[in-house]
Design an enzyme around this catalytic site. Structure first.
Site, PDB file in Angstrom:
ATOM      1  N   ALA A 255      40.294 -88.678 -40.483  1.00 23.40           N
ATOM      2  CA  ALA A 255      38.601 -89.416 -40.145  1.00 23.40           C
ATOM      3  C   ALA A 255      38.016 -88.096 -40.637  1.00 23.40           C
ATOM      4  O   ALA A 255      37.267 -88.230 -41.625  1.00 23.40           O
ATOM      5  CB  ALA A 255      38.025 -90.117 -39.512  1.00 23.40           C
TER       6      ALA A 255
ATOM      7  N   ILE B 153      40.363 -78.787 -28.421  1.00 21.20           N
ATOM      8  CA  ILE B 153      39.699 -80.182 -28.187  1.00 21.20           C
ATOM      9  C   ILE B 153      41.117 -81.088 -28.665  1.00 21.20           C
ATOM     10  O   ILE B 153      41.341 -81.232 -28.142  1.00 21.20           O
ATOM     11  CB  ILE B 153      38.557 -80.654 -28.107  1.00 21.20           C
ATOM     12  CG1 ILE B 153      37.105 -80.555 -27.424  1.00 21.20           C
ATOM     13  CG2 ILE B 153      38.559 -82.343 -28.058  1.00 21.20           C
ATOM     14  CD1 ILE B 153      35.422 -81.053 -27.664  1.00 21.20           C
TER      15      ILE B 153
ATOM     16  N   GLU C 228      50.667 -91.675 -38.089  1.00 17.59           N
ATOM     17  CA  GLU C 228      51.833 -90.961 -39.689  1.00 17.59           C
ATOM     18  C   GLU C 228      51.817 -92.091 -40.699  1.00 17.59           C
ATOM     19  O   GLU C 228      52.612 -91.735 -41.351  1.00 17.59           O
ATOM     20  CB  GLU C 228      52.791 -90.334 -39.007  1.00 17.59           C
ATOM     21  CG  GLU C 228      51.860 -89.243 -38.132  1.00 17.59           C
ATOM     22  CD  GLU C 228      52.710 -88.118 -37.083  1.00 17.59           C
ATOM     23  OE1 GLU C 228      54.289 -88.724 -37.245  1.00 17.59           O
ATOM     24  OE2 GLU C 228      52.286 -86.510 -37.727  1.00 17.59           O
TER      25      GLU C 228
ATOM     26  N   LYS D 105      56.818 -95.177 -48.267  1.00 26.07           N
ATOM     27  CA  LYS D 105      57.300 -96.412 -47.089  1.00 26.07           C
ATOM     28  C   LYS D 105      56.567 -97.599 -47.480  1.00 26.07           C
ATOM     29  O   LYS D 105      56.093 -98.071 -48.725  1.00 26.07           O
ATOM     30  CB  LYS D 105      55.789 -96.111 -45.799  1.00 26.07           C
ATOM     31  CG  LYS D 105      55.452 -97.413 -45.359  1.00 26.07           C
ATOM     32  CD  LYS D 105      54.654 -97.434 -44.602  1.00 26.07           C
ATOM     33  CE  LYS D 105      54.479 -98.819 -43.728  1.00 26.07           C
ATOM     34  NZ  LYS D 105      53.114 -98.329 -42.746  1.00 26.07           N
TER      35      LYS D 105
ATOM     36  N   GLU E 122      50.082-102.100 -37.674  1.00 26.10           N
ATOM     37  CA  GLU E 122      50.224-102.269 -39.282  1.00 26.10           C
ATOM     38  C   GLU E 122      49.670-101.269 -40.086  1.00 26.10           C
ATOM     39  O   GLU E 122      48.980-101.583 -41.120  1.00 26.10           O
ATOM     40  CB  GLU E 122      49.766-103.851 -39.659  1.00 26.10           C
ATOM     41  CG  GLU E 122      50.299-105.352 -39.357  1.00 26.10           C
ATOM     42  CD  GLU E 122      51.125-105.826 -40.704  1.00 26.10           C
ATOM     43  OE1 GLU E 122      51.502-104.553 -41.310  1.00 26.10           O
ATOM     44  OE2 GLU E 122      51.840-106.430 -40.495  1.00 26.10           O
TER      45      GLU E 122
ATOM     46  N   SER F 119      36.809 -78.357 -32.699  1.00 26.32           N
ATOM     47  CA  SER F 119      36.774 -77.345 -32.027  1.00 26.32           C
ATOM     48  C   SER F 119      38.507 -77.978 -31.815  1.00 26.32           C
ATOM     49  O   SER F 119      39.078 -79.086 -31.331  1.00 26.32           O
ATOM     50  CB  SER F 119      36.047 -78.509 -30.642  1.00 26.32           C
ATOM     51  OG  SER F 119      36.933 -78.015 -29.757  1.00 26.32           O
TER      52      SER F 119
HETATM   53  C1  LIG Z   1      49.065 -94.037 -30.801  1.00 25.44           C
HETATM   54  C2  LIG Z   1      48.435 -93.947 -31.779  1.00 25.44           C
HETATM   55  C3  LIG Z   1      48.594 -94.297 -33.041  1.00 25.44           C
HETATM   56  C4  LIG Z   1      48.561 -94.418 -34.389  1.00 25.44           C
HETATM   57  N1  LIG Z   1      49.200 -94.877 -35.481  1.00 25.44           N
HETATM   58  C5  LIG Z   1      48.127 -94.789 -36.203  1.00 25.44           C
HETATM   59  C6  LIG Z   1      49.878 -94.850 -38.143  1.00 25.44           C
HETATM   60  O1  LIG Z   1      50.560 -95.309 -37.322  1.00 25.44           O
HETATM   61  N2  LIG Z   1      48.620 -94.936 -39.216  1.00 25.44           N
HETATM   62  C7  LIG Z   1      47.771 -95.204 -39.119  1.00 25.44           C
HETATM   63  O2  LIG Z   1      46.157 -95.127 -40.161  1.00 25.44           O
HETATM   64  N3  LIG Z   1      46.672 -94.873 -37.946  1.00 25.44           N
HETATM   65  C8  LIG Z   1      47.264 -94.431 -36.851  1.00 25.44           C
HETATM   66  N4  LIG Z   1      46.572 -94.079 -35.156  1.00 25.44           N
HETATM   67  C9  LIG Z   1      44.411 -94.051 -36.025  1.00 25.44           C
HETATM   68  C10 LIG Z   1      45.166 -93.076 -35.897  1.00 25.44           C
HETATM   69  O3  LIG Z   1      45.511 -91.719 -35.339  1.00 25.44           O
HETATM   70  C11 LIG Z   1      43.345 -92.104 -36.869  1.00 25.44           C
HETATM   71  O4  LIG Z   1      42.752 -93.229 -37.012  1.00 25.44           O
HETATM   72  C12 LIG Z   1      43.416 -91.470 -37.324  1.00 25.44           C
HETATM   73  O5  LIG Z   1      44.195 -89.906 -36.777  1.00 25.44           O
HETATM   74  C13 LIG Z   1      41.393 -91.085 -36.865  1.00 25.44           C
HETATM   75  O6  LIG Z   1      41.404 -89.646 -35.772  1.00 25.44           O
HETATM   76  P1  LIG Z   1      40.366 -89.148 -35.848  1.00 25.44           P
HETATM   77  O7  LIG Z   1      39.824 -88.204 -36.496  1.00 25.44           O
HETATM   78  O8  LIG Z   1      39.396 -90.361 -35.388  1.00 25.44           O
HETATM   79  O9  LIG Z   1      40.184 -88.364 -34.606  1.00 25.44           O
HETATM   80  P2  LIG Z   1      41.121 -87.285 -33.556  1.00 25.44           P
HETATM   81  O10 LIG Z   1      41.923 -86.791 -34.417  1.00 25.44           O
HETATM   82  O11 LIG Z   1      40.884 -88.001 -32.242  1.00 25.44           O
HETATM   83  O12 LIG Z   1      39.591 -86.516 -34.522  1.00 25.44           O
HETATM   84  C14 LIG Z   1      38.617 -85.982 -33.360  1.00 25.44           C
HETATM   85  C15 LIG Z   1      37.666 -84.665 -33.735  1.00 25.44           C
HETATM   86  O13 LIG Z   1      36.529 -84.149 -33.085  1.00 25.44           O
HETATM   87  C16 LIG Z   1      36.651 -83.165 -32.639  1.00 25.44           C
HETATM   88  N5  LIG Z   1      35.905 -83.278 -31.377  1.00 25.44           N
HETATM   89  C17 LIG Z   1      35.716 -84.077 -30.117  1.00 25.44           C
HETATM   90  N6  LIG Z   1      34.971 -83.641 -29.091  1.00 25.44           N
HETATM   91  C18 LIG Z   1      34.262 -82.876 -29.512  1.00 25.44           C
HETATM   92  C19 LIG Z   1      33.227 -81.666 -28.892  1.00 25.44           C
HETATM   93  N7  LIG Z   1      32.809 -81.573 -28.637  1.00 25.44           N
HETATM   94  N8  LIG Z   1      32.918 -81.153 -30.218  1.00 25.44           N
HETATM   95  C20 LIG Z   1      33.651 -80.700 -30.842  1.00 25.44           C
HETATM   96  N9  LIG Z   1      34.823 -81.407 -31.372  1.00 25.44           N
HETATM   97  C21 LIG Z   1      34.670 -82.290 -31.033  1.00 25.44           C
HETATM   98  C22 LIG Z   1      38.218 -82.778 -31.853  1.00 25.44           C
HETATM   99  O14 LIG Z   1      38.487 -81.162 -31.819  1.00 25.44           O
HETATM  100  C23 LIG Z   1      39.151 -83.436 -33.276  1.00 25.44           C
HETATM  101  O15 LIG Z   1      38.521 -82.663 -34.025  1.00 25.44           O
HETATM  102  C24 LIG Z   1      47.609 -94.601 -34.474  1.00 25.44           C
HETATM  103  C25 LIG Z   1      46.135 -93.865 -33.057  1.00 25.44           C
HETATM  104  C26 LIG Z   1      47.095 -93.617 -32.145  1.00 25.44           C
HETATM  105  C27 LIG Z   1      45.917 -93.708 -30.727  1.00 25.44           C
END
Ligand SMILES: Cc1cc2nc3c(=O)[nH]c(=O)nc-3n(C[C@H](O)[C@H](O)[C@H](O)COP(=O)(O)OP(=O)(O)OC[C@H]3O[C@@H](n4cnc5c(N)ncnc54)[C@H](O)[C@@H]3O)c2cc1C
Length: 497
Positions: free
Chosen positions: A17, A43, A50, A79, A337, A40
């Site tokens: 994200a 973290i 994927e 896909k 999905e 971080s």
């Molecule tokens: C089981 C599972 C399966 C999934 N499968 C799919 C899929 O097939 N297709 C799809 O589109 N989506 C899927 N998703 C969702 C997808 O993984 C997420 O939407 C996407 O990876 C975005 O994640 P994110 O960046 O929001 O969070 P994260 O990847 O968790 O990133 C969070 C970031 O915040 C940082 N952070 C957190 N706290 C702090 C702090 N205190 N200080 C500094 N940095 C901090 C971390 O270091 C990291 O860089 C899945 C999710 C799950 C749980």
């Protein structure tokens, strides 16, 4: 021209994200913004996510991402849809493909003619009239600038974030390594003034994007946006994940295989397979989930299994004060999905269309929140459909899903399809009529009648119509190379592990 002060945008978090947001903002708004991303390494990221859906290709085009470079960097495969196995009944399978099935008229969708042809014994399976469906099942694929084949990708999530990071830093994004210790609020307005890191450094900003994943440090911990919990409709709350070696050529579709208390995914990349067992902890414990996953995966594991917990639902406000949440910080429907990365893309696109260059107004924020909410609720309904519309009665989990109450909006949609074979896609909805139709039929929701215009066609005309469409699909698929061969030619990755 009045002198413009670049707005300071601070992105908290560098998962998929965070880096999607950084890439889009920096490549499109360049000098208009001063963008900092804090993440971080200690973290880390969630490390899953994927499988994607076709609109990602449009987004990549808009921000100037070269498809072949992206696929090589992320070990991506193509896909064409998702194979749902054991969902309606144990032993059954259907494919939700990204293609267009058959041909409609202005009066009625293709499904009405297909139902009539079925009655006459003249039609094959619904998907047999869709190129993407047939290509997926035969493991064939090709694309070119003039091709109309509709597809998405399977990609390595960690490499995707790294790929986007490189593009973003080249476009001027400043990356700060550090742990956010405190979100500093303005005592009067309640807006966020700055992020304070564990080394004492302050990162001030005008607009903050919360991409801190499930922690939701800004939008929830600091701003208390609130969360709408959808677990009563989407009871899965855990996933045990493991990577395995490939055992054959990568298939051009995701597999979703239902089990006694949830489902398991299989996502083929060029260098490995991603696997995850999604389950409801109320009906399966972690040790059983892990044992089941390791028993069911096909190749040798190449990572340690790990379990993630989540609460399905969404923030009551995706944008509060001067903070917009994207990705897991904004909520999580569930991965069935592959809609989460798509929602990040939609969120950042929406934000850019409404970007508050000259200050945040309540009307902008309200519209952003209303559009996001509508989109989320429709996706939620589509996912709930898979669980609820089932004939499975072999375990307490499926009994719960079959008998649970469902959102009224979904109940209406199902009744309409049952009564009249009618499906619809309203403004702001992601899933097309084709998608709703494939899943409703695939899950065993059989329409009681179809549009009478399907009766106007004489049986012989009907036969010619269906045979012609089928031949077109068969001939087109026969022209396509094997998926693996095409990848080798088009976007082979250097990564072997
Ligand atoms: C089981 C599972 C399966 C999934 N499968 C799919 C899929 O097939 N297709 C799809 O589109 N989506 C899927 N998703 C969702 C997808 O993984 C997420 O939407 C996407 O990876 C975005 O994640 P994110 O960046 O929001 O969070 P994260 O990847 O968790 O990133 C969070 C970031 O915040 C940082 N952070 C957190 N706290 C702090 C702090 N205190 N200080 C500094 N940095 C901090 C971390 O270091 C990291 O860089 C899945 C999710 C799950 C749980």
């Amino acid at each position: 021209m009045p002198e413009y002060q670049p707005q300071r945008v601070v992105i908290a978090g560098g998962g998929t994200a965070g880096w999607i947001s950084a890439a889009a903002l920096s490549r499109k708004f360049g000098d208009l913004l001063d963008i900092t991303l804090v993440e971080s390494e200690a973290i880390g990221t969630v490390g899953v996510g994927e499988a994607t859906i076709p609109p990602m290709r449009v987004f990549h085009k808009l921000i100037g991402i070269d498809e072949q470079a992206f696929m090589r960097a992320t070990s991506a495969t193509f896909k064409l849809g998702i194979s749902f196995e054991n969902w309606g009944q144990i032993g059954e399978r259907y494919l939700h493909s990204f293609g267009k099935t058959g041909r409609e008229t202005w009066l009625a969708e293709f499904v009405h003619f297909w139902l009539r042809a079925q009655e006459l014994g003249m039609a094959e399976g619904f998907g047999d009239y869709c190129l993407e469906h047939e290509a997926a099942l035969q493991n064939r694929f090709a694309t070119s600038p003039s091709s109309k084949v509709n597809f998405a990708y399977h990609l390595d999530a960690t490499r995707y974030a790294a790929f986007l990071r490189e593009l973003s830093e080249a476009a001027g994004v400043k990356r700060v390594e550090g742990k956010i210790d405190e979100v500093v609020l303005d005592s009067e307005s309640g807006d966020i003034n700055a992020l304070k890191l564990d080394n004492g450094e302050l990162i001030p900003g005008d607009l903050f994007i919360d991409c801190t994943g499930f922690r939701a440090l800004l939008i929830e911990e600091a701003l208390h946006a609130g969360y709408d919990n959808w677990q009563h409709w989407l009871p899965c709350d855990s996933a045990t994940v493991v990577q395995t070696q490939l055992t054959g050529e990568p298939k051009p579709y995701t597999r979703s295989i239902a089990h006694e208390a949830g489902w398991r995914w299989q996502i083929p990349l060029q260098h490995r397979m991603g696997n995850g067992l999604v389950y409801a902890s109320q009906f399966m414990d972690e040790a059983s989930a892990k044992a089941k996953l390791l028993e069911d995966v096909e190749g040798a594991p190449c990572s340690e299994p790990r379990t993630l917990r989540f609460v399905t639902g969404c923030r009551k406000a995706q944008w509060k004060k001067n903070c917009v949440s994207l990705g897991l910080a904004s909520g999580f429907i569930e991965p069935l999905e592959s809609t989460s990365i798509h929602l990040v893309i939609m969120g950042i696109t929406r934000l850019m269309q409404m970007f508050p260059f000259d200050g945040i107004r309540a009307s902008t924020r309200d519209e952003f929140n209303a559009q996001s909410r509508l989109e989320l609720e429709k996706i939620r309904d589509f996912i709930v459909l898979h669980y609820h519309q089932t004939q499975r009665n072999d375990t307490p989990f499926w009994d719960y899903c079959r008998n649970m109450d469902i959102p009224e909006s979904l109940a209406h949609r199902m009744a309409l399809f049952r009564d009249s074979a009618k499906a619809f896609q309203k403004d702001g909805e992601l899933f097309r009529v084709d998608s709703w139709t494939q899943v409703m039929l695939g899950q065993g929701l059989v329409p009681e009648r179809y549009h009478p215009s399907a009766n106007i066609m004489q049986p012989e005309e009907m036969r010619t119509f269906f045979e012609g469409m089928r031949k077109q699909v068969v001939d087109a698929v026969a022209q396509l190379p094997q998926h693996g061969q095409f990848i080798q030619r088009y976007c082979a990755s250097d990564h072997t592990r």
